[in-house]
Design an enzyme around this catalytic site. Structure first.
Site, PDB file in Angstrom:
ATOM      1  N   GLY A  10      -9.700  -2.215 -31.474  1.00  7.48           N
ATOM      2  CA  GLY A  10      -9.466  -2.165 -30.023  1.00  7.48           C
ATOM      3  C   GLY A  10     -10.767  -2.113 -29.251  1.00  7.48           C
ATOM      4  N   GLY A  12     -10.989  -1.662 -25.841  1.00  9.40           N
ATOM      5  CA  GLY A  12     -10.774  -1.111 -24.503  1.00  9.40           C
ATOM      6  C   GLY A  12     -11.949  -0.195 -24.194  1.00  9.40           C
ATOM      7  N   TYR A  13     -11.738   0.764 -23.303  1.00  6.90           N
ATOM      8  CA  TYR A  13     -12.816   1.697 -22.958  1.00  6.90           C
ATOM      9  C   TYR A  13     -13.348   2.398 -24.196  1.00  6.90           C
ATOM     10  N   ASN A  37     -10.526  -7.038 -31.709  1.00  9.63           N
ATOM     11  CA  ASN A  37      -9.692  -6.977 -30.510  1.00  9.63           C
ATOM     12  C   ASN A  37      -8.846  -8.248 -30.415  1.00  9.63           C
ATOM     13  N   GLU A 169      -1.105   2.837  -6.804  1.00  7.25           N
ATOM     14  CA  GLU A 169      -2.218   1.874  -6.699  1.00  7.25           C
ATOM     15  C   GLU A 169      -1.682   0.447  -6.570  1.00  7.25           C
ATOM     16  N   ASP A 296      -6.223   6.577 -25.418  1.00  4.41           N
ATOM     17  CA  ASP A 296      -4.785   6.780 -25.212  1.00  4.41           C
ATOM     18  C   ASP A 296      -3.999   6.850 -26.527  1.00  4.41           C
ATOM     19  N   GLN A 313     -11.318   7.988 -18.212  1.00  5.04           N
ATOM     20  CA  GLN A 313     -12.357   9.013 -18.190  1.00  5.04           C
ATOM     21  C   GLN A 313     -12.430   9.753 -19.545  1.00  5.04           C
ATOM     22  N   LYS A 372     -14.270   5.515  -5.075  1.00  7.94           N
ATOM     23  CA  LYS A 372     -13.594   4.762  -6.149  1.00  7.94           C
ATOM     24  C   LYS A 372     -14.491   3.602  -6.614  1.00  7.94           C
TER      25      LYS A 372
HETATM   26  P1  FAD Z   1      -7.049   0.407 -23.805  1.00  2.00           P
HETATM   27  O1  FAD Z   1      -7.837   0.299 -22.569  1.00  2.00           O
HETATM   28  O2  FAD Z   1      -5.563   0.230 -23.744  1.00  2.00           O
HETATM   29  O3  FAD Z   1      -7.663  -0.616 -24.877  1.00  2.00           O
HETATM   30  C1  FAD Z   1      -7.024  -0.916 -26.080  1.00  2.00           C
HETATM   31  C2  FAD Z   1      -7.545  -2.247 -26.578  1.00  2.00           C
HETATM   32  O4  FAD Z   1      -6.913  -2.526 -27.840  1.00  2.00           O
HETATM   33  C3  FAD Z   1      -7.207  -3.432 -25.664  1.00  2.00           C
HETATM   34  O5  FAD Z   1      -8.337  -4.248 -25.512  1.00  2.00           O
HETATM   35  C4  FAD Z   1      -6.095  -4.156 -26.409  1.00  2.00           C
HETATM   36  O6  FAD Z   1      -6.069  -5.562 -26.167  1.00  2.00           O
HETATM   37  C5  FAD Z   1      -6.469  -3.865 -27.859  1.00  2.00           C
HETATM   38  N1  FAD Z   1      -5.329  -3.951 -28.770  1.00  2.00           N
HETATM   39  C6  FAD Z   1      -4.112  -3.371 -28.626  1.00  2.00           C
HETATM   40  N2  FAD Z   1      -3.338  -3.661 -29.681  1.00  2.00           N
HETATM   41  C7  FAD Z   1      -4.080  -4.432 -30.511  1.00  2.00           C
HETATM   42  C8  FAD Z   1      -3.841  -5.032 -31.775  1.00  2.00           C
HETATM   43  N3  FAD Z   1      -2.666  -4.916 -32.409  1.00  2.00           N
HETATM   44  N4  FAD Z   1      -4.834  -5.758 -32.356  1.00  2.00           N
HETATM   45  C9  FAD Z   1      -6.040  -5.903 -31.731  1.00  2.00           C
HETATM   46  N5  FAD Z   1      -6.318  -5.352 -30.543  1.00  2.00           N
HETATM   47  C10 FAD Z   1      -5.355  -4.628 -29.940  1.00  2.00           C
HETATM   48  N6  FAD Z   1      -7.789   5.993 -15.965  1.00  2.00           N
HETATM   49  C11 FAD Z   1      -8.777   6.618 -15.287  1.00  2.00           C
HETATM   50  O7  FAD Z   1      -9.443   7.506 -15.855  1.00  2.00           O
HETATM   51  N7  FAD Z   1      -9.074   6.296 -14.005  1.00  2.00           N
HETATM   52  C12 FAD Z   1      -8.427   5.321 -13.333  1.00  2.00           C
HETATM   53  O8  FAD Z   1      -8.714   5.044 -12.172  1.00  2.00           O
HETATM   54  C13 FAD Z   1      -7.374   4.641 -14.002  1.00  2.00           C
HETATM   55  N8  FAD Z   1      -6.705   3.644 -13.385  1.00  2.00           N
HETATM   56  C14 FAD Z   1      -5.730   2.963 -14.067  1.00  2.00           C
HETATM   57  C15 FAD Z   1      -5.073   1.916 -13.402  1.00  2.00           C
HETATM   58  C16 FAD Z   1      -4.083   1.216 -14.064  1.00  2.00           C
HETATM   59  C17 FAD Z   1      -3.380   0.079 -13.331  1.00  2.00           C
HETATM   60  C18 FAD Z   1      -3.739   1.546 -15.403  1.00  2.00           C
HETATM   61  C19 FAD Z   1      -2.663   0.749 -16.132  1.00  2.00           C
HETATM   62  C20 FAD Z   1      -4.383   2.572 -16.060  1.00  2.00           C
HETATM   63  C21 FAD Z   1      -5.384   3.296 -15.401  1.00  2.00           C
HETATM   64  N9  FAD Z   1      -6.076   4.349 -16.028  1.00  2.00           N
HETATM   65  C22 FAD Z   1      -7.075   5.011 -15.357  1.00  2.00           C
HETATM   66  C23 FAD Z   1      -5.786   4.688 -17.427  1.00  2.00           C
HETATM   67  C24 FAD Z   1      -6.771   3.919 -18.358  1.00  2.00           C
HETATM   68  O9  FAD Z   1      -6.724   2.539 -18.077  1.00  2.00           O
HETATM   69  C25 FAD Z   1      -6.442   4.151 -19.832  1.00  2.00           C
HETATM   70  O10 FAD Z   1      -6.414   5.537 -20.080  1.00  2.00           O
HETATM   71  C26 FAD Z   1      -7.526   3.482 -20.690  1.00  2.00           C
HETATM   72  O11 FAD Z   1      -7.403   2.082 -20.592  1.00  2.00           O
HETATM   73  C27 FAD Z   1      -7.426   3.905 -22.164  1.00  2.00           C
HETATM   74  O12 FAD Z   1      -8.488   3.308 -22.871  1.00  2.00           O
HETATM   75  P2  FAD Z   1      -8.332   2.959 -24.424  1.00  2.00           P
HETATM   76  O13 FAD Z   1      -9.642   2.420 -24.862  1.00  2.00           O
HETATM   77  O14 FAD Z   1      -7.748   4.115 -25.147  1.00  2.00           O
HETATM   78  O15 FAD Z   1      -7.224   1.826 -24.497  1.00  2.00           O
HETATM   79  P1  NAD Z   2       2.846   8.509 -14.851  1.00  2.00           P
HETATM   80  O1  NAD Z   2       3.643   8.985 -16.006  1.00  2.00           O
HETATM   81  O2  NAD Z   2       1.759   9.341 -14.335  1.00  2.00           O
HETATM   82  O3  NAD Z   2       3.827   8.169 -13.630  1.00  2.00           O
HETATM   83  C1  NAD Z   2       5.055   7.514 -13.829  1.00  2.00           C
HETATM   84  C2  NAD Z   2       5.990   7.861 -12.673  1.00  2.00           C
HETATM   85  O4  NAD Z   2       7.181   7.097 -12.827  1.00  2.00           O
HETATM   86  C3  NAD Z   2       6.398   9.343 -12.676  1.00  2.00           C
HETATM   87  O5  NAD Z   2       6.138   9.891 -11.414  1.00  2.00           O
HETATM   88  C4  NAD Z   2       7.886   9.299 -13.014  1.00  2.00           C
HETATM   89  O6  NAD Z   2       8.622  10.307 -12.352  1.00  2.00           O
HETATM   90  C5  NAD Z   2       8.290   7.911 -12.512  1.00  2.00           C
HETATM   91  N1  NAD Z   2       9.463   7.369 -13.219  1.00  2.00           N
HETATM   92  C6  NAD Z   2       9.711   7.365 -14.551  1.00  2.00           C
HETATM   93  N2  NAD Z   2      10.916   6.795 -14.821  1.00  2.00           N
HETATM   94  C7  NAD Z   2      11.425   6.412 -13.618  1.00  2.00           C
HETATM   95  C8  NAD Z   2      12.631   5.768 -13.225  1.00  2.00           C
HETATM   96  N3  NAD Z   2      13.561   5.388 -14.129  1.00  2.00           N
HETATM   97  N4  NAD Z   2      12.855   5.537 -11.918  1.00  2.00           N
HETATM   98  C9  NAD Z   2      11.928   5.912 -10.981  1.00  2.00           C
HETATM   99  N5  NAD Z   2      10.772   6.546 -11.290  1.00  2.00           N
HETATM  100  C10 NAD Z   2      10.513   6.776 -12.592  1.00  2.00           C
HETATM  101  O7  NAD Z   2       2.297   7.056 -15.300  1.00  2.00           O
HETATM  102  P2  NAD Z   2       1.131   6.159 -14.659  1.00  2.00           P
HETATM  103  O8  NAD Z   2       1.126   6.280 -13.187  1.00  2.00           O
HETATM  104  O9  NAD Z   2       1.316   4.800 -15.258  1.00  2.00           O
HETATM  105  O10 NAD Z   2      -0.207   6.804 -15.233  1.00  2.00           O
HETATM  106  C11 NAD Z   2      -0.483   6.712 -16.642  1.00  2.00           C
HETATM  107  C12 NAD Z   2      -1.819   7.347 -16.982  1.00  2.00           C
HETATM  108  O11 NAD Z   2      -2.868   6.558 -16.414  1.00  2.00           O
HETATM  109  C13 NAD Z   2      -1.975   8.755 -16.431  1.00  2.00           C
HETATM  110  O12 NAD Z   2      -2.695   9.528 -17.340  1.00  2.00           O
HETATM  111  C14 NAD Z   2      -2.773   8.546 -15.169  1.00  2.00           C
HETATM  112  O13 NAD Z   2      -3.562   9.675 -14.845  1.00  2.00           O
HETATM  113  C15 NAD Z   2      -3.649   7.364 -15.548  1.00  2.00           C
HETATM  114  N6  NAD Z   2      -4.000   6.602 -14.329  1.00  2.00           N
HETATM  115  C16 NAD Z   2      -5.011   7.096 -13.564  1.00  2.00           C
HETATM  116  C17 NAD Z   2      -5.336   6.444 -12.388  1.00  2.00           C
HETATM  117  C18 NAD Z   2      -6.453   6.987 -11.531  1.00  2.00           C
HETATM  118  O14 NAD Z   2      -7.098   7.946 -11.937  1.00  2.00           O
HETATM  119  N7  NAD Z   2      -6.715   6.406 -10.382  1.00  2.00           N
HETATM  120  C19 NAD Z   2      -4.653   5.282 -12.007  1.00  2.00           C
HETATM  121  C20 NAD Z   2      -3.614   4.820 -12.814  1.00  2.00           C
HETATM  122  C21 NAD Z   2      -3.294   5.498 -13.973  1.00  2.00           C
END
Ligand code: FAD
Ligand code: NAD
Length: 401
Positions: A10, A12-13, A37, A169, A296, A313, A372
């Protein structure tokens, strides 16, 4: 003597920053390191909602992985991992190929959790990867074009499930984007609807009151319909069913109802806790020799505290400890325990507005939006250093793919 083989699953981050750490520490010829990846690009997951709405350009969010590896110490392999044999220390790829490892880092990230709600897997859109987010963007554009043909309002009703950080977001980006699409397709903005459905009694249920009130007021002023204390119970192709018996005629449900660890981990006969792999204080998988897990996919709990959340983070900080710990294991040196330092949280609501809590200080509005941007820029700095960051911000880095 054969060089030890390190494999990182993987990019990712977690996986990418751990690779960069190993590049900094290991000497040439000290180990064979391979980063695997699915795609040859690293997507900045924290900006995927912008790809979903079409408010960020693709090349700002998807970065070519070989360009991010600065030396030839880490080899990149584009492949899909399907299994790991922990007894024989073998990784199996989906094309049947196998790879041996002495040290393994699992950093396979998250999957979207749909809780088995009927129709969500089949009919809803997910903010999971670059591709899945791009599919949202393409779908929204098609719906605007379809509305021009038949004036069916369900084409322009955009429902976002969940008002956690991801949901809010995503809604914020739609608030910015839809008026632009309206202009492009010559459709009055009042023909569009953004509906956010949240099961609990408040949006941003895990945030402080100030952030909740600010966000609620901003979104309502922007015309977003907030439905709290309402659960989505089914998603059909052309309607969304709520637990209060109402149906929303809509062809777009963007599902942000929560995340879980990569589902693949369930197939590997590991002792999982809530789908995640528990790790010890050095980020090693308990009871497995030479295996680490971060981000994650992992579950890190310190004594009687709650498990760390699934955030970038956490993944980045874990990678900065895990990379050196893998190198220390190879060298037979002492490992460092992981300690997490929470810097704060900022949620963007479109480009110019955000809410957050940074180093204990509550921030809202344009200042929070600037913070941000600083957080995102800081990631580029950690990833590639100051020159890379500046070039990336100014769009001067060569783009591949
Ligand atoms: P990932 O980022 O999920 O990376 C996993 C990698 O593994 C990917 O490149 C994927 O393609 C690869 N992979 C998966 N399965 C396979 C496989 N079978 N074979 C090969 N490769 C594979 N967190 C914050 O702290 N601040 C934020 O502002 C924030 N904003 C977010 C906004 C959104 C819209 C989302 C969805 C999440 C946000 N998060 C934020 C959460 C954050 O993105 C995740 O916690 C973070 O991406 C986890 O990093 P990771 O490296 O564990 O996994
Ligand atoms: P989350 O679990 O935080 O939020 C999901 C929301 O969906 C909850 O409030 C829940 O009550 C609602 N929900 C669940 N089932 C539902 C249903 N059937 N109908 C209506 N509402 C329903 O998930 P997320 O927002 O995807 O965040 C995931 C992770 O990524 C968290 O750890 C979060 O901190 C992180 N993240 C961080 C940022 C940031 O720091 N800016 C941005 C995005 C995600």
């Amino acid at each position: 003597m054969e060089k030890p083989k390190v494999v990182i699953l993987g990019a990712g981050y977690g996986g990418l920053i751990a690779s960069r750490e190993l590049e900094k520490i290991l000497n040439s010829g000290e180990a064979d390191v391979t980063l695997i990846n699915k795609h040859d690009y690293h997507y900045i997951s924290t900006q995927l909602h912008k790809i979903g709405a079409g408010t960020a350009s693709d090349n700002k969010v998807a970065l070519h992985i070989p360009d991010l590896l600065k030396t030839n110490l880490v080899k990149f392999k584009k492949a899909v991992v399907s299994n790991v044999d922990f007894n024989d220390k073998n990784i199996v790829l989906d094309n049947g190929e196998t790879l041996e490892y002495d040290y393994l880092l699992i950093a396979l990230g998250f999957d979207v959790d749909t809780f088995g709600i009927p129709g969500v897997e089949e009919n809803a859109f997910k903010i999971r990867s670059f591709r899945s987010s791009k599919a949202i963007q393409n779908h929204i554009t098609k719906e605007f074009a379809a509305y021009k043909e038949d004036q069916d309002p369900s084409h322009l009703t955009f429902v976002v499930a969940g008002a956690g950080f991801t949901g809010i977001e995503m809604v914020g980006e739609l608030v910015d984007k839809l008026p632009k699409l309206c202009k492009q397709y010559d459709i009055p903005v009042k023909e569009t609807r953004i509906i956010n459905v949240e099961a609990s009694d408040s949006i941003l249920p895990f945030f402080d009151r100030k952030a909740i009130d600010f966000t609620t007021a901003y979104l309502k002023k922007s015309g977003v319909e907030l439905m709290t204390s309402t659960k989505i119970v089914e998603c059909k192709k052309e309607s969304i069913i709520l637990d209060n018996g109402f149906q929303i005629p809509a062809r777009t449900l963007i599902w942000s109802g929560g995340v879980r660890a990569n589902k693949l981990l369930e197939k590997w006969n590991l002792q999982l806790v809530r789908g995640r792999i528990p790790v010890d204080e050095y980020l090693r998988v308990k009871e497995l020799d030479g295996v680490f897990c971060i981000g994650d996919a992992s579950l890190f709990t310190k004594e009687d505290q709650n498990a760390l959340p699934a955030t970038a983070q956490v993944a980045i900080q874990q990678a900065q400890t895990c990379g050196p710990n893998i190198a220390a294991t190879i060298r037979g040196e002492a490992l460092k325990p992981f300690t997490y330092s929470h810097k704060g949280t900022v949620a963007s609501i479109g480009l110019k507005v955000a809410v957050g809590n940074v180093f204990g200080v509550k921030i809202t509005g344009l200042f929070a939006a600037l913070m941000k941007q600083v957080v995102e820029a800081r990631y580029l700095l950690v990833l590639g250093g100051p020159v890379f960051m500046v070039k990336e911000l100014l769009n001067l880095n060569p783009k591949k793919g």
